[in-house]
Design a protein around this motif. Structure first.
Motif, PDB file in Angstrom:
ATOM      1  N   UNK A  90       0.781  -1.230   0.000  1.00  7.65           N
ATOM      2  CA  UNK A  90       0.000   0.000   0.000  1.00  7.65           C
ATOM      3  C   UNK A  90       0.809   1.273   0.000  1.00  7.65           C
ATOM      4  N   UNK A  91       2.142   1.165   0.030  1.00 10.64           N
ATOM      5  CA  UNK A  91       3.019   2.336   0.037  1.00 10.64           C
ATOM      6  C   UNK A  91       3.759   2.420  -1.292  1.00 10.64           C
ATOM      7  N   UNK A 133      13.371  -8.277 -10.357  1.00  6.22           N
ATOM      8  CA  UNK A 133      12.211  -8.720  -9.598  1.00  6.22           C
ATOM      9  C   UNK A 133      12.625  -9.364  -8.278  1.00  6.22           C
ATOM     10  N   UNK A 134      13.750 -10.086  -8.308  1.00  4.23           N
ATOM     11  CA  UNK A 134      14.218 -10.765  -7.106  1.00  4.23           C
ATOM     12  C   UNK A 134      14.561  -9.787  -5.993  1.00  4.23           C
ATOM     13  N   UNK A 135      15.006  -8.574  -6.358  1.00  2.00           N
ATOM     14  CA  UNK A 135      15.321  -7.589  -5.324  1.00  2.00           C
ATOM     15  C   UNK A 135      14.067  -6.932  -4.751  1.00  2.00           C
ATOM     16  N   UNK A 136      12.967  -6.967  -5.496  1.00  2.00           N
ATOM     17  CA  UNK A 136      11.697  -6.527  -4.913  1.00  2.00           C
ATOM     18  C   UNK A 136      11.270  -7.537  -3.847  1.00  2.00           C
ATOM     19  N   UNK A 137      11.460  -8.813  -4.115  1.00  2.00           N
ATOM     20  CA  UNK A 137      11.195  -9.834  -3.086  1.00  2.00           C
ATOM     21  C   UNK A 137      12.070  -9.597  -1.850  1.00  2.00           C
ATOM     22  N   UNK A 138      13.357  -9.293  -2.058  1.00  2.00           N
ATOM     23  CA  UNK A 138      14.245  -9.045  -0.924  1.00  2.00           C
ATOM     24  C   UNK A 138      13.776  -7.852  -0.100  1.00  2.00           C
ATOM     25  N   UNK A 139      13.322  -6.820  -0.788  1.00  2.00           N
ATOM     26  CA  UNK A 139      12.807  -5.633  -0.105  1.00  2.00           C
ATOM     27  C   UNK A 139      11.548  -5.963   0.681  1.00  2.00           C
ATOM     28  N   UNK A 140      10.679  -6.767   0.094  1.00  2.00           N
ATOM     29  CA  UNK A 140       9.454  -7.168   0.779  1.00  2.00           C
ATOM     30  C   UNK A 140       9.770  -7.996   2.020  1.00  2.00           C
ATOM     31  N   UNK A 141      10.769  -8.851   1.945  1.00  2.00           N
ATOM     32  CA  UNK A 141      11.176  -9.640   3.114  1.00  2.00           C
ATOM     33  C   UNK A 141      11.654  -8.734   4.241  1.00  2.00           C
ATOM     34  N   UNK A 142      12.496  -7.749   3.897  1.00  2.35           N
ATOM     35  CA  UNK A 142      12.993  -6.813   4.906  1.00  2.35           C
ATOM     36  C   UNK A 142      11.850  -5.998   5.500  1.00  2.35           C
ATOM     37  N   UNK A 143      10.937  -5.566   4.659  1.00  4.30           N
ATOM     38  CA  UNK A 143       9.760  -4.822   5.114  1.00  4.30           C
ATOM     39  C   UNK A 143       8.957  -5.660   6.109  1.00  4.30           C
ATOM     40  N   UNK A 200       6.891   1.317  11.577  1.00  2.00           N
ATOM     41  CA  UNK A 200       5.772   1.731  10.731  1.00  2.00           C
ATOM     42  C   UNK A 200       6.114   1.560   9.254  1.00  2.00           C
ATOM     43  N   UNK A 201       5.099   1.231   8.449  1.00  4.18           N
ATOM     44  CA  UNK A 201       5.309   0.961   7.041  1.00  4.18           C
ATOM     45  C   UNK A 201       5.913   2.117   6.280  1.00  4.18           C
ATOM     46  N   UNK A 202       5.390   3.333   6.468  1.00  8.59           N
ATOM     47  CA  UNK A 202       5.927   4.480   5.738  1.00  8.59           C
ATOM     48  C   UNK A 202       7.355   4.796   6.166  1.00  8.59           C
TER      49      UNK A 202
END
Length: 450
Positions: free
Chosen positions: A259-260, A269-279, A288-290
């Motif tokens: 949502x952000x 694409x694999x680094x978006x997965x890595x970012x999502x894992x860290x998030x 907080x998400x933001x």
């Protein structure tokens, strides 16, 4: 802490001080020395920390770096292993080198090699396990993907109260019934109907009935919104999601992160997965998400993971490659670069790289336009193997330059007329390249694995 533990830790710290003061550093030897003197030294040091273990085939180093960056918005004192020294001895060295401040427990965020999870977990009793993905990788060490997962589970079973944060798009992480609390992350993209993964993809058999899995959408390899039409096995519910990918370039990715609106200055694409894992980890620890999105928006430099080094005015991007899935994701990312570039591939086959180099034949090198490159470089200990692979992929003889070792590739890189060069390197080749560039003053910080 016992007298034996104190003595071993003192000796290890002294060795670390000496190596970093009078030599080029050392990430493993101090830990190896302390472990020999006191096998429980890590447990003695780790009792003052809540530990997060990050493991999986691809993405451990970057996920660890991003997780630390996000958690530092709330926890300023974090112990980690940013150079990727992820074996037991290297992790013990990191603990000896870190000085914990304050009376409260510290936070340790550790990248851990899959085969070392059990050894590390036995002494640190982690609070969380983070699992990125499992693909075929260094089969001489790990075997098939299910064998690799069993190595990880051997450590997870030692901490049944630890939270598992797992990539929900990977079927293997939903294949075992574990007592641990679970949090899944993944992609929430529009359905593409009833699709299947590529025929040359591992891990697409249903773990319940062995039928081929289908997908509502498939991001890459065996990842996506999977389901089995035969028995009903399907992807678990996701707590944190990427809802859209808006820009996917080699130097920038823009996407909807739970949502952000999020931007990271790296591609794939694999680094978006890595970012999502860290998030996901940071959210579970109360950030907080933001705040997380803002923290991750800056440049993130990680050794050998899309690290850009300026060499005589050229932008040399070093990318670690070690298995077919990761290699193909990198090739896809490079293919999408709208600007001119050249390519160098440095292949070693030391123990840390994996002795078996047959995986290069599963890489889709044919996807690149070699005619648009003034030269292509093949180098490393296995330069003959990668040169042959590139020739089969379509690189003409008069376009291919061969370096017998990694150091000899540097003059060839300097001579290529392109201003932008991608260097794909296996682990020890990447280390050797960075060390050589550091010796020539192109890199200010050396990365040495001893």
């Amino acid at each position: 802490m016992s007298i034996r533990d104190k003595f071993a830790i003192t000796v290890g710290k002294s060795a670390h001080w000496f190596l970093h003061t009078f030599r080029n550093g050392g990430s493993s030897f101090p830990g190896k020395l302390a472990d020999r003197l006191a096998p429980n030294a890590l447990a003695a040091l780790g009792k003052d920390y809540d530990t997060i273990i990050i493991t999986g085939t691809n993405g451990k180093t970057l996920t660890t770096a991003l997780t630390v960056k996000a958690l530092r918005q709330k926890y300023p004192d974090i112990l980690s292993n940013p150079t990727g020294s992820n074996m037991f001895q290297g992790i013990l060295t990191v603990f000896m080198a870190h000085r914990h401040h304050g009376s409260e427990k510290g936070l340790a965020v550790l990248e851990v090699d899959e085969a070392n999870v059990a050894h590390v977990a036995a002494q640190l009793h982690p609070k969380m396990f983070v699992m990125t993905n499992i693909f075929r990788d260094q089969m001489d060490r790990y075997g098939e993907i299910y064998t690799t997962y069993d190595k990880i589970l051997a450590g997870v079973k030692l901490a049944p109260e630890a939270t598992i944060v797992a990539n929900g798009d990977a079927p293997i992480f939903n294949s075992k019934d574990l007592p641990n609390p679970k949090v899944y992350y993944g992609f929430n993209l529009p359905s593409e109907g009833d699709t299947r993964a590529d025929v040359n993809t591992d891990g697409v058999l249903c773990p319940v009935c062995d039928h081929i899995l289908h997908y509502h959408f498939n991001t890459y390899a065996n990842l996506g919104d999977y389901f089995c039409p035969h028995c009903g096995f399907h992807r678990p519910d996701l707590k944190y999601t990427v809802n859209a990918v808006n820009t996917l370039l080699p130097t920038k990715s823009q996407f909807d992160l739970d949502g952000h609106p999020a931007t990271i200055n790296i591609g794939g694409m694999y680094n978006i997965y890595n970012t999502l894992a860290a998030y996901t980890v940071a959210r579970e620890f109360g950030v907080a998400g933001d705040t997380i999105v803002d923290a991750l928006a800056g440049d993130e430099t990680v050794f050998g993971r899309q690290e850009v080094i300026t060499v005589d005015g050229k932008q040399v991007t070093i990318i670690l490659v070690k298995n077919p899935v990761g290699l193909n994701q990198v090739l896809t990312m490079i293919k999408n670069d709208p600007q001119p570039y050249s390519l160098a591939v440095l292949l070693n086959s030391n123990y840390a790289d994996g002795i078996d180099t047959s995986w290069i034949w599963d890489g889709k090198f044919e996807d690149l336009d070699y005619a648009a490159m003034p030269a292509v470089i093949a180098g490393g200990h296995r330069h003959k193997d990668i040169a042959l692979r590139l020739k089969v992929a379509g690189v003409a003889d008069d376009h291919l330059q061969v370096a017998d070792n990694v150091t000899d590739a540097i003059p060839l890189i300097k001579a290529i007329p392109n201003d932008r060069i991608y260097v794909l390197a296996t682990y020890t080749a990447m280390l050797a390249l960075r060390k050589a560039l550091a010796d020539q003053n192109y890199v200010t910080q050396k990365l040495v694995n001893k």
